[in-house]
Motif scaffolding. Sequence first.
Motif, PDB file in Angstrom:
ATOM      1  N   SER A   1       0.828  -1.210   0.000  1.00 40.25           N
ATOM      2  CA  SER A   1       0.000   0.000   0.000  1.00 40.25           C
ATOM      3  C   SER A   1       0.863   1.260   0.000  1.00 40.25           C
ATOM      4  O   SER A   1       0.525   2.253  -0.651  1.00 40.25           O
ATOM      5  CB  SER A   1      -0.968   0.008   1.186  1.00 40.25           C
ATOM      6  OG  SER A   1      -0.283   0.089   2.419  1.00 40.25           O
TER       7      SER A   1
ATOM      8  N   LEU B   1       0.837   4.101  -2.795  1.00 43.66           N
ATOM      9  CA  LEU B   1       0.606   5.466  -2.324  1.00 43.66           C
ATOM     10  C   LEU B   1       1.722   6.395  -2.794  1.00 43.66           C
ATOM     11  O   LEU B   1       1.464   7.507  -3.279  1.00 43.66           O
ATOM     12  CB  LEU B   1       0.508   5.484  -0.792  1.00 43.66           C
ATOM     13  CG  LEU B   1       0.532   6.834  -0.097  1.00 43.66           C
ATOM     14  CD1 LEU B   1      -0.702   7.651  -0.463  1.00 43.66           C
ATOM     15  CD2 LEU B   1       0.622   6.649   1.411  1.00 43.66           C
TER      16      LEU B   1
ATOM     17  N   LEU C   1      -5.161   4.923   0.311  1.00 43.87           N
ATOM     18  CA  LEU C   1      -4.387   3.703   0.514  1.00 43.87           C
ATOM     19  C   LEU C   1      -3.695   3.697   1.878  1.00 43.87           C
ATOM     20  O   LEU C   1      -3.440   2.643   2.439  1.00 43.87           O
ATOM     21  CB  LEU C   1      -3.358   3.535  -0.598  1.00 43.87           C
ATOM     22  CG  LEU C   1      -3.932   3.103  -1.937  1.00 43.87           C
ATOM     23  CD1 LEU C   1      -2.910   3.274  -3.038  1.00 43.87           C
ATOM     24  CD2 LEU C   1      -4.410   1.676  -1.863  1.00 43.87           C
TER      25      LEU C   1
ATOM     26  N   THR D   1      -2.888   0.594   5.246  1.00 45.90           N
ATOM     27  CA  THR D   1      -1.533   0.277   5.703  1.00 45.90           C
ATOM     28  C   THR D   1      -1.513  -0.298   7.123  1.00 45.90           C
ATOM     29  O   THR D   1      -0.793  -1.280   7.363  1.00 45.90           O
ATOM     30  CB  THR D   1      -0.633   1.529   5.598  1.00 45.90           C
ATOM     31  OG1 THR D   1      -0.678   2.010   4.245  1.00 45.90           O
ATOM     32  CG2 THR D   1       0.794   1.224   5.977  1.00 45.90           C
TER      33      THR D   1
END
Length: 125
Positions: A87, A91, A99, A103
Amino acid sequence: MTAKIVLIVAAVMGALAVGLGAFGAHGLEATLTANGRLETYETAVKHQFYHSLALLLTGILMLNLNSDYFLWTAWSFIIGTLIFSGSLYILSLTNVTWLGAITPIGGLAFILGWIFLALGAAKAA
């Protein structure tokens, strides 16, 4: 999943961490800087590398100690890397900020992996 597979996945994850780190530093630096995500990308690489080493250790333990917790450890580190680092990579490259909300799920998987590792060591000792 066998110890052999865990060791292979650990090696591949480690190689990818080195490659992605180098690519980020050289090939993606302009994009990461423009997105203000250089540190985010570095965090993704660091955690992938740390957990590649942890997965390697897990595979070695699976060869020598008998505990189902080590299998859970391996899955947790793999899933954690995919979600946490994955992620953050996306991102960093796309600047799609939602996103960042997923995480922590990867971080939770990392924490669970370390807990399973402790439980496996306690059971095997």
